[in-house]
Write an enzyme that holds these catalytic residues in place. Structure first.
Site, PDB file in Angstrom:
ATOM      1  N   ASP A 134     -12.080   6.922   3.448  1.00 52.51           N
ATOM      2  CA  ASP A 134     -10.883   6.742   4.267  1.00 52.51           C
ATOM      3  C   ASP A 134     -10.502   5.266   4.391  1.00 52.51           C
ATOM      4  O   ASP A 134      -9.476   4.937   4.978  1.00 52.51           O
ATOM      5  CB  ASP A 134     -11.079   7.355   5.654  1.00 52.51           C
ATOM      6  CG  ASP A 134      -9.780   7.544   6.407  1.00 52.51           C
ATOM      7  OD1 ASP A 134      -8.719   7.615   5.743  1.00 52.51           O
ATOM      8  OD2 ASP A 134      -9.799   7.610   7.647  1.00 52.51           O
TER       9      ASP A 134
ATOM     10  N   GLU B 125      -9.362   3.517   2.024  1.00 52.08           N
ATOM     11  CA  GLU B 125      -8.841   3.577   0.650  1.00 52.08           C
ATOM     12  C   GLU B 125      -7.728   2.575   0.374  1.00 52.08           C
ATOM     13  O   GLU B 125      -7.520   2.167  -0.771  1.00 52.08           O
ATOM     14  CB  GLU B 125      -8.349   5.006   0.349  1.00 52.08           C
ATOM     15  CG  GLU B 125      -6.925   5.338   0.769  1.00 52.08           C
ATOM     16  CD  GLU B 125      -6.677   5.227   2.272  1.00 52.08           C
ATOM     17  OE1 GLU B 125      -5.538   4.894   2.656  1.00 52.08           O
ATOM     18  OE2 GLU B 125      -7.603   5.450   3.066  1.00 52.08           O
TER      19      GLU B 125
ATOM     20  N   LYS C 158     -10.340  12.904   7.659  1.00 49.41           N
ATOM     21  CA  LYS C 158      -9.893  12.552   9.010  1.00 49.41           C
ATOM     22  C   LYS C 158     -10.052  13.760   9.930  1.00 49.41           C
ATOM     23  O   LYS C 158      -9.840  14.900   9.512  1.00 49.41           O
ATOM     24  CB  LYS C 158      -8.425  12.131   8.990  1.00 49.41           C
ATOM     25  CG  LYS C 158      -8.144  10.837   8.263  1.00 49.41           C
ATOM     26  CD  LYS C 158      -6.648  10.527   8.282  1.00 49.41           C
ATOM     27  CE  LYS C 158      -6.328   9.276   7.485  1.00 49.41           C
ATOM     28  NZ  LYS C 158      -6.843   8.056   8.124  1.00 49.41           N
TER      29      LYS C 158
ATOM     30  N   ARG D 175      -7.402  -0.553   1.033  1.00 41.22           N
ATOM     31  CA  ARG D 175      -7.874  -1.834   0.510  1.00 41.22           C
ATOM     32  C   ARG D 175      -8.278  -1.728  -0.961  1.00 41.22           C
ATOM     33  O   ARG D 175      -8.254  -2.715  -1.687  1.00 41.22           O
ATOM     34  CB  ARG D 175      -9.028  -2.344   1.367  1.00 41.22           C
ATOM     35  CG  ARG D 175     -10.292  -1.511   1.364  1.00 41.22           C
ATOM     36  CD  ARG D 175     -11.193  -1.785   2.553  1.00 41.22           C
ATOM     37  NE  ARG D 175     -10.616  -1.277   3.793  1.00 41.22           N
ATOM     38  CZ  ARG D 175     -11.167  -1.416   4.991  1.00 41.22           C
ATOM     39  NH1 ARG D 175     -12.322  -2.051   5.119  1.00 41.22           N
ATOM     40  NH2 ARG D 175     -10.580  -0.925   6.056  1.00 41.22           N
TER      41      ARG D 175
ATOM     42  N   ASP E  27       1.623   6.609   5.311  1.00 45.87           N
ATOM     43  CA  ASP E  27       0.654   5.630   4.825  1.00 45.87           C
ATOM     44  C   ASP E  27       1.134   4.880   3.578  1.00 45.87           C
ATOM     45  O   ASP E  27       0.397   4.091   3.010  1.00 45.87           O
ATOM     46  CB  ASP E  27      -0.687   6.321   4.546  1.00 45.87           C
ATOM     47  CG  ASP E  27      -1.875   5.412   4.830  1.00 45.87           C
ATOM     48  OD1 ASP E  27      -1.704   4.418   5.560  1.00 45.87           O
ATOM     49  OD2 ASP E  27      -2.971   5.687   4.317  1.00 45.87           O
TER      50      ASP E  27
ATOM     51  N   LYS F 195       0.857  -1.189   0.000  1.00 44.45           N
ATOM     52  CA  LYS F 195       0.000   0.000   0.000  1.00 44.45           C
ATOM     53  C   LYS F 195       0.891   1.236   0.000  1.00 44.45           C
ATOM     54  O   LYS F 195       1.724   1.412   0.888  1.00 44.45           O
ATOM     55  CB  LYS F 195      -0.898   0.009   1.237  1.00 44.45           C
ATOM     56  CG  LYS F 195      -1.716   1.296   1.419  1.00 44.45           C
ATOM     57  CD  LYS F 195      -2.465   1.305   2.755  1.00 44.45           C
ATOM     58  CE  LYS F 195      -3.132   2.649   3.006  1.00 44.45           C
ATOM     59  NZ  LYS F 195      -3.815   2.704   4.318  1.00 44.45           N
TER      60      LYS F 195
ATOM     61  N   ASP G 252      -2.559  10.566   3.173  1.00 41.50           N
ATOM     62  CA  ASP G 252      -3.953  10.148   3.340  1.00 41.50           C
ATOM     63  C   ASP G 252      -4.717  11.147   4.192  1.00 41.50           C
ATOM     64  O   ASP G 252      -4.613  11.158   5.415  1.00 41.50           O
ATOM     65  CB  ASP G 252      -4.018   8.754   3.994  1.00 41.50           C
ATOM     66  CG  ASP G 252      -5.457   8.266   4.149  1.00 41.50           C
ATOM     67  OD1 ASP G 252      -6.345   8.797   3.439  1.00 41.50           O
ATOM     68  OD2 ASP G 252      -5.682   7.364   4.968  1.00 41.50           O
TER      69      ASP G 252
END
Length: 514
Positions: free
Chosen positions: A358, A360, A288, A362, A299, A276, A281
């Site tokens: 959020d 995201e 967030k 996956r 991230d 990933k 993010d």
């Protein structure tokens, strides 16, 4: 990066800024560990008593500095705690040595040379001390956005900024012994790449976006004889990578999918590693809250780990084929961003209702896992800072392991333990699958709130091709250390999972995985 040598000199005769010795916690007070005999002799056999007077107990990670006795070439003795004295006939385990060496290296930050006279009784001990010292010596150079894991352009700048320990000399190793030499070479190659991952993780998001991350991978591929392919936003659209595009469409920095591959002519197995790589993010439209954005440059830690692992395999010449997939995007809110309730058409044809932008990671992983599966590897392992739920479950130092194969889950857990990375096997309960059903798509990117880390794993499993062994490492806890440094772990990016992935590649090359 900090230089590493095997020394034939005794700890007493070696010229250095400090000589590092081990001290253990005995029943009646501190006990000087094996390897420090020459130093203890210089103190008239009373080094343990002197340390006790100074308050040392031998507790793990404890560091005590004292002026050297006459007869020692180094002006300072640094005693580092090893914890309890091992049972008779046993030595110190690798992780104890690794952490002690790391604590000592951190304490010597800014020094030119440290002589490490810790208990090195075999090549495995040399590996542990070497890894710990080199990992502990890491610092991130804030002046130019590069840490000491890459090429050092200006040694004077490092010195001015109280940079890392410049040289580590291992006392007690055997420079002419091929096994010891190989141990040091492996540690040097591995730690350089862990530190590369740390550098990438620590780089501010305005200096590292999907395109520049991809460029780093291409440059490394050229340097190490790897094959690299980069899909830009046009190629992603043409190929139908709706997950990566959907996450990245709200940002001015478009997404990328990078394939970086190492092959060996005699390899019998192929591993696909998927990382990933969300370079920042914000949460997207599902923004967030304040207090949760500040460290989101980290991230992309999974992609950094995958990148570093593939380069390490090339450096070590492992007899395995290793393909790294870096799913890179920046998740931002804007007029063009994916909205909660939108449906994305993923690579391979599945559709996903996005209930929370959020969630995201996956989405980008799903595209990359599907693509990786088309090459029919023997196993796929994805690595991601995926869920806060995993941090709630396992804390900040342990990553979760989920797989579609119980034997593989046990193997990954065992391997992580071998290299000193805390992990824990987690289940993928069947009853949680129903929660990601969607009335408008094949599945949704969110399910039940409780067990959210497991739900994310169940979602990813949907994109693994039949017959392929798959593992998922959720490194959300240990990837970024927001507290103070400890052992060989710095504050900031840690390079979590690199050592586990490299050991997996080594075990696969040795035929240990069937």
């Amino acid at each position: 990066m900090t230089a590493l040598t095997l020394s034939t000199s005794s700890a007493a005769a070696l010229r250095a800024d400090a000589v590092v010795v081990g001290v253990a916690k005995g029943a009646k007070g501190p006990v000087v560990a094996v390897g420090a005999e020459a130093v203890d002799k210089a103190f008239g056999g009373k080094l343990a008593a002197v340390l006790e007077t100074l308050g040392a107990t031998g507790a793990e990670g404890e560091v005590t500095k004292l002026p050297a006795a006459s007869g020692l070439k180094a002006p300072v003795v640094l005693a580092v705690g090893l914890g309890e004295v091992p049972a008779k006939g046993d030595g110190y385990d690798a992780e104890t040595l690794r952490r002690a060496a790391g604590a000592a290296a951190r304490a010597l930050s800014g020094s030119k040379k440290g002589a490490f006279a810790l208990p090195i009784e075999d090549p495995a001990g040399a590996t542990a001390v070497a890894e710990g010292a080199l990992l502990g010596a890491y610092t991130y150079d804030k002046s130019n956005g590069n840490g000491n894991g890459g090429s050092a352009k200006d040694k004077n700048k490092d010195k001015k900024n109280n940079g890392p320990l410049a040289e580590v000399a291992l006392v007690g190793g055997k420079p002419r012994d091929k096994a010891y030499k190989a141990a040091v070479e492996r540690a040097t190659a591995l730690v350089a790449e862990v530190n590369r991952a740390r550098d990438l993780i620590n780089t501010p998001s305005n200096l590292l976006n999907p395109a520049s991350f991809a460029a780093e991978a291409v440059a490394a591929a050229k340097e190490h004889g790897l094959k690299a392919e980069v899909l830009d936003e046009k190629a992603l659209k043409k190929g139908g990578y709706g997950g990566i595009l959907g996450v990245g469409q709200g940002s001015e920095a478009p997404p990328r999918l990078v394939r970086i591959a190492y092959t060996h002519p005699k390899a019998e197995k192929t591993l696909a590693l998927v990382g990933k790589g969300i370079t920042y993010d914000s949460g997207g439209i599902s923004l967030k809250p304040a207090g949760h954005n500040e460290t989101m440059k980290c991230d992309m830690s999974g992609a950094a780990a995958v990148f570093a692992a593939v380069v390490t395999a090339a450096k070590l010449g492992l007899r395995v084929n290793l393909t790294g997939w870096l799913a890179l995007a920046e998740n931002m809110p804007s007029g063009s961003a994916t909205r909660p309730g939108d449906v994305l058409s993923m690579y391979g044809g599945k559709t996903v209702e996005v209930l929370n932008t959020d969630a995201e990671g996956r989405l980008v992983l799903a595209d990359a896992i599907t693509r990786a599966g088309e090459e029919k590897p023997d196993a796929i392992v994805d690595v991601a800072t995926l869920t806060g739920a995993m941090v709630l479950a396992l804390g900040n130092r342990t990553f979760g392991i989920m797989t579609n194969d119980e034997a593989f889950r046990a193997t990954l857990h065992e391997i992580a333990g071998e290299v000193g990375e805390p992990s824990w096997p987690m289940p993928l309960p069947d009853h949680l699958r129903k929660g990601i059903d969607s009335p408008v798509a094949d599945l949704a990117n969110m399910g039940e709130r409780m067990g959210g880390g497991l739900v994310a794993g169940i979602f990813l499993k949907e994109f693994v091709a039949d017959g392929i062994t798959w593992g998922h490492l959720d490194i959300a806890g240990p990837a970024f250390n927001e507290s103070g440094p400890f052992g060989y772990t710095p504050k900031g990016g840690t390079g979590a999972a690199v050592r586990t992935l490299v050991r997996l590649a080594e075990r696969t090359a040795d035929g240990d995985l069937g």
